[in-house]
Design an enzyme around this catalytic site. Structure first.
Site: not given
Ligand SMILES: Cc1cc2nc3c(=O)[nH]c(=O)nc-3n(C[C@H](O)[C@H](O)[C@H](O)COP(=O)(O)OP(=O)(O)OC[C@H]3O[C@@H](n4cnc5c(N)ncnc54)[C@H](O)[C@@H]3O)c2cc1C
Length: 458
Positions: A43, A48, A51, A180, A184, A439, A444
């Site tokens: 994110c 997010c 983006k 999305y 976007e 308004h 509204e």
């Molecule tokens: C382009 C784009 C736009 C988005 N826009 C939105 C938005 O507008 N609004 C919204 O709500 N969501 C949005 N999302 C989705 C959102 O980013 C994810 O839903 C959110 O980040 C999920 O969180 P998470 O903690 O599951 O995983 P992540 O945030 O992906 O975090 C996982 C982390 O784990 C690390 N990792 C992976 N494997 C390992 C490992 N084995 N050891 C150590 N570290 C590891 C990765 O490097 C990463 O940093 C968007 C996603 C993308 C790709």
């Protein structure tokens, strides 16, 4: 809990993992966290946040045009992609620093490394080979972009990961996908002056959203100059001698572009994580199976966020991480309600939505009142821009309960947040009706839609 190195080891420093680690530590747990790339996760680093910054950047082109209708003469406009990327990177670095500092302040121990499971209580850091034991392990590794593995020439395409760091903007781009992220990015590139085509194999973009909104967003995107190709997909992609790309589609089109970006979905990032060593079960696409409390089939291992493929959104991952930490370490058990999630698509025009689509509502009840208003936002009376705003409310005709509200237009995402509160409270159409309008606003319209545009009766 003293037999283990940690009470909790979190794998993944993104939205879900960071929240869980901090809350668990606040409850007194000894917490370690491993992140293989950058704290903040998808994110903050490549989702997010950057983006949305790019969306802001891309909207200026229309703002300059619209300004003329209000008496402004805007001089020569130039845009520097390099400056935008540098400014964005600076902000992301600042945010990453905040994430690190907040973890450190909560006494969470940070490990900058990929971590894998060795067994139900042990993780190993790949950077050092060190192993740590923990009473509980939380898997919060997120998801990664999916490129069509069988597509000849797929090595030439970029995903959203690379789109944030292109050396230069191409003159032409093709974005493949209808979700999305694809929509976007098509808006971003188009707004920044790139000749943009969106190609999607389905019959309409933004599957899963209300049909009226899907059509409206697509039509508005087309008006802005984006070419949308539906019911088609790439068959192969070739690189030309000058470095440009040519994609041939199954429908017989030849699409030439400087870049081709794939945004055709994201897969849980669960490969090579040692899940089998610990006995953690996944589904067919690699999503970790969890119960409502985010616990996997292994008692000591939990998983939150995109890797569980429930609702792949940042606020959901954060909630899941928070609920896990409160439940396991804070003696405050609670579970995340995934049934009503307000959300935005930062398409151009923007979309905000909460509750059931008309199609979903019809599966629950056949007596529905549909309220729909499509109009030109006030700003465009002077700007002259031919852009529609759409508001749609779906009401259970038997109970008067509002089942869904869907908006396309300026700031629709902001509206969705507060509409989410009203639906969470069980608002009826009568509640909207007795609310006095603000308004002049577009919003509204939501409290002044008196007569249903459609009465559906079973
Ligand atoms: C382009 C784009 C736009 C988005 N826009 C939105 C938005 O507008 N609004 C919204 O709500 N969501 C949005 N999302 C989705 C959102 O980013 C994810 O839903 C959110 O980040 C999920 O969180 P998470 O903690 O599951 O995983 P992540 O945030 O992906 O975090 C996982 C982390 O784990 C690390 N990792 C992976 N494997 C390992 C490992 N084995 N050891 C150590 N570290 C590891 C990765 O490097 C990463 O940093 C968007 C996603 C993308 C790709």
């Amino acid at each position: 809990m003293t037999d283990y190195d940690y009470d909790l080891f979190v794998i993944g420093g993104g939205s879900g993992g960071v929240r869980a680690a901090r809350i668990a530590a606040t409850h007194g747990a000894r917490v370690g966290i491993a992140e293989e790339y950058r704290y903040g996760g998808t994110c903050v680093i490549r989702g997010c946040v950057p983006k949305k910054l790019f969306v802001y950047a891309s909207k200026f082109s229309e703002e300059f045009e619209d300004a003329e209708g209000f008496g402004w003469t805007v001089g020569e406009r130039t845009f520097s992609w390099e400056k935008l990327v540098a400014a964005k990177d600076q902000e992301i670095t600042r945010l990453e620093g905040l994430y690190r500092r907040n973890l450190e302040r909560s006494n969470v121990e940070l490990h900058d490394s990929r971590a894998v499971l060795e067994d139900a209580h042990t993780v190993r850091l790949l950077s050092t080979g060190q192993s740590f034991t923990a009473k509980y392990i939380l898997i919060a590794v997120g998801a990664s972009p999916n490129v069509d593995r069988d597509l000849p020439g797929n090595e030439h395409v970029i995903t959203s990961n690379e789109a944030f760091h292109l050396d230069h903007l191409p003159e032409k781009i093709v974005v493949a996908g209808g979700g999305y992220i694809a929509v976007e990015f098509a808006g971003i590139f188009n707004g920044l002056g790139v000749d943009t085509t969106l190609i999607y194999r389905g019959g309409e973009i933004l599957r899963g959203f209300d049909t009226d909104l899907r059509t409206t967003v697509r039509e508005e995107m087309e008006k802005k100059g984006i070419r949308v190709v539906l019911n088609d997909a790439f068959e192969k992609i070739e690189k030309q001698e000058d470095g440009s790309l040519v994609g041939r589609t199954k429908g017989g089109e030849t699409l030439a572009a400087g870049q081709i970006m794939f945004a055709i979905g994201r897969n849980p990032h669960s490969n090579d994580l040692g899940l089998e060593k610990a006995g953690v079960e996944t589904d067919g696409i690699g999503a970790i199976k969890v119960g409502p409390d985010s616990r996997t089939n292994v008692e000591s291992i939990y998983a939150v966020g995109d890797v569980t493929n429930r609702a792949n959104l940042t606020p959901v991952a954060i909630r899941e991480g928070h609920a896990f930490a409160d439940t396991v370490f804070g003696d405050k058990p609670w579970q995340v309600d995934h049934s009503l999630i307000a959300t935005a698509v930062f398409s151009q025009p923007e979309m905000g939505t909460v509750g059931l689509t008309q199609e979903e509502a019809l599966e629950r009840t056949s007596n529905l009142d549909i309220y729909k208003a499509s109009f030109r936002p006030m700003k465009h009376t002077l700007s002259g821009r031919d852009e529609k705003m759409l508001m749609k409310m779906i009401v259970d005709a038997d109970t008067d309960k509002v089942l869904g509200v869907h908006v396309v237009g300026p700031d629709a995402g902001e509206l969705a947040q507060i509409l989410g509160v009203t639906l969470q409270m069980g608002a009826t159409k009568a509640d909207f009706d007795r609310t006095i309008a603000v308004h002049p606003t577009a919003a509204e319209e939501l409290v002044t839609m008196r007569e249903p545009t459609e009465r559906l009766r079973g």
